[in-house]
Write a protein that holds these residues in place. Structure first.
Motif, PDB file in Angstrom:
ATOM      1  N   ASN A  13    -108.742  13.897  24.389  1.00  0.00           N
ATOM      2  CA  ASN A  13    -107.843  14.186  25.648  1.00  0.00           C
ATOM      3  C   ASN A  13    -106.165  14.192  24.812  1.00  0.00           C
ATOM      4  OD1 ASN A  13    -110.007  14.758  27.141  1.00  0.00           O
ATOM      5  ND2 ASN A  13    -109.477  12.895  28.474  1.00  0.00           N
ATOM      6  N   GLU A  14    -106.007  13.403  24.093  1.00  0.00           N
ATOM      7  CA  GLU A  14    -104.550  13.114  23.462  1.00  0.00           C
ATOM      8  C   GLU A  14    -104.246  14.401  22.716  1.00  0.00           C
ATOM      9  OE1 GLU A  14    -101.880  11.086  23.832  1.00  0.00           O
ATOM     10  OE2 GLU A  14    -103.059  10.654  25.631  1.00  0.00           O
ATOM     11  N   LYS A  15    -105.277  14.895  21.861  1.00  0.00           N
ATOM     12  CA  LYS A  15    -105.012  16.150  21.023  1.00  0.00           C
ATOM     13  C   LYS A  15    -104.853  17.339  21.784  1.00  0.00           C
ATOM     14  CE  LYS A  15    -108.108  14.177  17.322  1.00  0.00           C
ATOM     15  NZ  LYS A  15    -109.416  14.134  16.678  1.00  0.00           N
ATOM     16  N   GLU A  16    -105.476  17.292  22.954  1.00  0.00           N
ATOM     17  CA  GLU A  16    -105.603  18.523  23.947  1.00  0.00           C
ATOM     18  C   GLU A  16    -104.255  18.557  24.454  1.00  0.00           C
ATOM     19  OE1 GLU A  16    -107.373  20.988  24.424  1.00  0.00           O
ATOM     20  OE2 GLU A  16    -109.356  20.722  23.528  1.00  0.00           O
ATOM     21  N   ILE A  17    -103.728  17.300  25.053  1.00  0.00           N
ATOM     22  CA  ILE A  17    -102.450  17.471  25.802  1.00  0.00           C
ATOM     23  C   ILE A  17    -101.245  17.709  24.854  1.00  0.00           C
ATOM     24  CG2 ILE A  17    -100.633  15.829  27.114  1.00  0.00           C
ATOM     25  CD1 ILE A  17    -103.080  16.787  28.875  1.00  0.00           C
ATOM     26  N   GLU A  18    -101.300  17.268  23.852  1.00  0.00           N
ATOM     27  CA  GLU A  18    -100.199  17.393  22.870  1.00  0.00           C
ATOM     28  C   GLU A  18    -100.041  18.636  22.261  1.00  0.00           C
ATOM     29  OE1 GLU A  18     -97.707  15.608  22.006  1.00  0.00           O
ATOM     30  OE2 GLU A  18     -98.574  13.968  23.593  1.00  0.00           O
ATOM     31  N   GLY A  19    -101.530  19.282  22.195  1.00  0.00           N
ATOM     32  CA  GLY A  19    -101.534  20.929  21.573  1.00  0.00           C
ATOM     33  C   GLY A  19    -101.027  21.865  23.000  1.00  0.00           C
ATOM     34  N   ALA A  50    -105.534  23.089  28.836  1.00  0.00           N
ATOM     35  CA  ALA A  50    -106.135  21.805  27.713  1.00  0.00           C
ATOM     36  C   ALA A  50    -107.481  21.177  28.394  1.00  0.00           C
ATOM     37  CB  ALA A  50    -104.935  20.684  28.021  1.00  0.00           C
ATOM     38  N   TRP A  51    -108.415  21.069  27.539  1.00  0.00           N
ATOM     39  CA  TRP A  51    -109.919  20.875  27.836  1.00  0.00           C
ATOM     40  C   TRP A  51    -109.810  19.109  27.803  1.00  0.00           C
ATOM     41  CZ3 TRP A  51    -114.086  23.392  29.776  1.00  0.00           C
ATOM     42  CH2 TRP A  51    -114.916  22.615  29.972  1.00  0.00           C
ATOM     43  N   LEU A  52    -110.106  18.870  29.077  1.00  0.00           N
ATOM     44  CA  LEU A  52    -109.923  17.114  29.349  1.00  0.00           C
ATOM     45  C   LEU A  52    -111.584  16.881  29.612  1.00  0.00           C
ATOM     46  CD1 LEU A  52    -106.923  16.581  31.488  1.00  0.00           C
ATOM     47  CD2 LEU A  52    -107.115  16.569  29.168  1.00  0.00           C
ATOM     48  N   GLY A  53    -111.929  15.671  28.976  1.00  0.00           N
ATOM     49  CA  GLY A  53    -113.268  15.208  29.096  1.00  0.00           C
ATOM     50  C   GLY A  53    -113.118  13.747  29.208  1.00  0.00           C
ATOM     51  N   ASP A  54    -114.124  12.829  28.719  1.00  0.00           N
ATOM     52  CA  ASP A  54    -114.364  11.405  28.793  1.00  0.00           C
ATOM     53  C   ASP A  54    -113.938  10.899  27.575  1.00  0.00           C
ATOM     54  OD1 ASP A  54    -116.535  12.000  27.432  1.00  0.00           O
ATOM     55  OD2 ASP A  54    -118.076  11.304  28.712  1.00  0.00           O
ATOM     56  N   PHE A  73    -109.153  28.011  27.010  1.00  0.00           N
ATOM     57  CA  PHE A  73    -109.867  26.655  27.767  1.00  0.00           C
ATOM     58  C   PHE A  73    -109.302  25.425  26.880  1.00  0.00           C
ATOM     59  CE2 PHE A  73    -112.184  30.089  29.361  1.00  0.00           C
ATOM     60  CZ  PHE A  73    -112.631  30.149  30.605  1.00  0.00           C
ATOM     61  N   SER A  74    -108.860  25.507  25.791  1.00  0.00           N
ATOM     62  CA  SER A  74    -108.526  24.329  24.973  1.00  0.00           C
ATOM     63  C   SER A  74    -107.560  24.589  23.958  1.00  0.00           C
ATOM     64  CB  SER A  74    -110.012  24.171  24.150  1.00  0.00           C
ATOM     65  OG  SER A  74    -109.456  23.209  23.242  1.00  0.00           O
ATOM     66  N   CYS A  75    -107.027  23.873  23.453  1.00  0.00           N
ATOM     67  CA  CYS A  75    -105.797  23.628  22.592  1.00  0.00           C
ATOM     68  C   CYS A  75    -106.194  23.370  21.107  1.00  0.00           C
ATOM     69  CB  CYS A  75    -104.705  22.966  23.135  1.00  0.00           C
ATOM     70  SG  CYS A  75    -104.086  23.606  24.737  1.00  0.00           S
ATOM     71  N   VAL A  76    -107.258  23.245  20.746  1.00  0.00           N
ATOM     72  CA  VAL A  76    -107.707  22.603  19.511  1.00  0.00           C
ATOM     73  C   VAL A  76    -108.801  23.481  18.824  1.00  0.00           C
ATOM     74  CG1 VAL A  76    -107.144  20.023  19.967  1.00  0.00           C
ATOM     75  CG2 VAL A  76    -109.694  20.791  20.356  1.00  0.00           C
ATOM     76  N   GLU A  77    -109.284  23.338  17.538  1.00  0.00           N
ATOM     77  CA  GLU A  77    -110.422  23.930  17.022  1.00  0.00           C
ATOM     78  C   GLU A  77    -110.335  25.391  17.017  1.00  0.00           C
ATOM     79  OE1 GLU A  77    -113.516  22.294  18.922  1.00  0.00           O
ATOM     80  OE2 GLU A  77    -113.542  20.232  17.774  1.00  0.00           O
ATOM     81  N   GLY A  78    -109.122  26.153  16.855  1.00  0.00           N
ATOM     82  CA  GLY A  78    -108.832  27.430  16.880  1.00  0.00           C
ATOM     83  C   GLY A  78    -108.692  27.966  18.208  1.00  0.00           C
ATOM     84  N   ASN A  79    -108.974  27.229  19.421  1.00  0.00           N
ATOM     85  CA  ASN A  79    -108.483  27.762  20.809  1.00  0.00           C
ATOM     86  C   ASN A  79    -107.009  28.015  20.751  1.00  0.00           C
ATOM     87  OD1 ASN A  79    -110.918  27.637  22.612  1.00  0.00           O
ATOM     88  ND2 ASN A  79    -111.036  25.857  21.306  1.00  0.00           N
ATOM     89  N   GLU A  80    -106.166  27.200  19.822  1.00  0.00           N
ATOM     90  CA  GLU A  80    -104.922  27.223  19.952  1.00  0.00           C
ATOM     91  C   GLU A  80    -104.180  28.586  19.608  1.00  0.00           C
ATOM     92  OE1 GLU A  80    -105.720  25.393  16.058  1.00  0.00           O
ATOM     93  OE2 GLU A  80    -106.423  25.263  17.945  1.00  0.00           O
ATOM     94  N   PHE A  81    -105.265  29.633  18.793  1.00  0.00           N
ATOM     95  CA  PHE A  81    -104.830  30.803  18.051  1.00  0.00           C
ATOM     96  C   PHE A  81    -104.887  32.028  19.651  1.00  0.00           C
ATOM     97  CE2 PHE A  81    -107.068  29.362  13.964  1.00  0.00           C
ATOM     98  CZ  PHE A  81    -105.573  28.841  13.542  1.00  0.00           C
ATOM     99  N   VAL A  82    -105.669  31.752  20.509  1.00  0.00           N
ATOM    100  CA  VAL A  82    -106.068  32.602  21.610  1.00  0.00           C
ATOM    101  C   VAL A  82    -104.494  32.672  22.162  1.00  0.00           C
ATOM    102  CG1 VAL A  82    -106.991  33.030  24.040  1.00  0.00           C
ATOM    103  CG2 VAL A  82    -108.222  31.571  21.961  1.00  0.00           C
ATOM    104  N   PRO A  83    -103.684  31.968  22.718  1.00  0.00           N
ATOM    105  CA  PRO A  83    -102.396  32.505  23.358  1.00  0.00           C
ATOM    106  C   PRO A  83    -101.439  32.727  22.279  1.00  0.00           C
ATOM    107  CG  PRO A  83    -102.697  29.856  22.910  1.00  0.00           C
ATOM    108  CD  PRO A  83    -103.795  30.427  22.936  1.00  0.00           C
ATOM    109  N   MET A  84    -101.516  32.365  20.852  1.00  0.00           N
ATOM    110  CA  MET A  84    -100.529  33.114  19.929  1.00  0.00           C
ATOM    111  C   MET A  84    -100.865  34.584  19.646  1.00  0.00           C
ATOM    112  SD  MET A  84    -100.781  29.871  17.075  1.00  0.00           S
ATOM    113  CE  MET A  84    -100.272  28.239  17.299  1.00  0.00           C
TER     114      MET A  84
END
Length: 305
Positions: A117-123, A108-112, A84-95
């Motif tokens: 959001n930039e970190k998620e998209i780049e991740g 990539a989890w997007l919010g307000d 659901f996300s690409c930061v804070e350890g979530n990037e390890f899931v697909p790895m």
């Protein structure tokens, strides 16, 4: 035929094989448990990954070791894992999924918060370029939560599509099934329609839930303009109360899982079941019922065994 064509996508017209749901009145609890275990052992197309142990919640950094332990628990049962996300350890899931030969739908989890959001998209772009992404999901229920405008969301989707151009990675957006009828541009802007279908959250009694989910799916087919569809979430909680006619409970949760797996397999519909492990942190956002959507409990023990 490539994995992506054969495993994720069904590109034919919409027609359903009739699937009868389990009649709870005709099964003892032990018989139902045996059927649930048999269904699980036959394998799932995919499952939604639950990150957090007791005392953890979104915002905490989760270790690669914790993620891999949970991936290894799921490995015998699933062909794909959704994150659901690409930061804070979530990037390890697909790895870790790829390390263990499991396919991925990476979100990539997007919010307000635009910086987040930039970190998620780049991740997400980074993970895709490194070979960890089979399908990319730009946002999850963003419109449902009113976190971004439709225009802002489409800009993020277009940005990821442009960044992944030529990589043969389908890009989609996840939301409740009816959002794609309301906003045709979501379909036009994506390669694949990623829809969440929850009879429970519409207060549907368990005996009618399979038919209601099929109707939800039909609405997505009508909106999809011939594009492939993945059911990205559906499930039923094993305890925690109820919502109008929808009552959480073990028998209902087992029936819903069995019925859902039968229907999607008979009709070759790709699906990510929600969810893998119970997560206590969800008690706040969703009420008590939020903590009990897993096929495994919060201690990583398989339920109903």
């Amino acid at each position: 035929m490539s994995y992506r064509e054969g495993y994720y996508f069904k590109k034919t017209g919409y027609s359903q094989k009739s699937v009868l749901g389990v009649d709870l009145a005709k099964h003892s609890l032990e018989e139902l448990k045996n059927l649930w275990r048999k269904t699980l052992n036959e394998g799932l197309h995919g499952i939604c990954f639950s990150m957090y142990e007791d005392g953890q919640r979104p915002g905490d950094d989760i270790s690669m070791e914790q993620v891999e332990r949970r991936v290894k628990i799921l490995k015998p049962y699933v062909g794909a894992i959704r994150s659901f996300s690409c930061v804070e350890g979530n990037e390890f899931v697909p790895m870790m999924a790829k390390k263990h030969g499991i396919n991925t739908l990476v979100g990539a989890w997007l919010g307000d918060d635009k910086e987040d959001n930039e970190k998620e998209i780049e991740g997400l772009i980074k993970l895709a370029r490194e070979g960890f992404v089979d399908v990319a999901a730009v946002g999850n229920e963003v419109l449902y939560r009113n976190d971004l405008s439709l225009e802002e969301l489409v800009q993020y989707i277009s940005r990821v599509k442009e960044a992944l151009s030529g990589m043969d990675i389908p890009v989609g957006y996840v939301d409740a099934y009816y959002e794609f009828s309301r906003h045709p541009i979501l379909v036009e802007s994506t390669d694949v329609v990623l829809a969440n279908l929850y009879p429970y959250w519409e207060g549907c009694p368990i005996e009618y839930a399979l038919g209601h989910m099929q109707a939800m799916y039909g609405q997505v087919v009508d909106a999809a303009q011939g594009k492939p569809i993945i059911i990205t979430e559906t499930g039923w909680p094993s305890q925690g109360g109820g919502l109008r006619g929808a009552i959480a409970g073990e028998e209902a949760a087992m029936k819903y899982f069995i019925d859902t797996m039968r229907w999607t397999k008979e009709n070759d519909i790709p699906i990510f079941y929600f969810s893998s492990f119970d997560e206590s942190w969800k008690v706040g956002p969703e009420g008590e019922v939020g903590a009990y959507w897993g096929l495994w409990d919060k201690y990583e023990n398989l339920k109903y065994s």
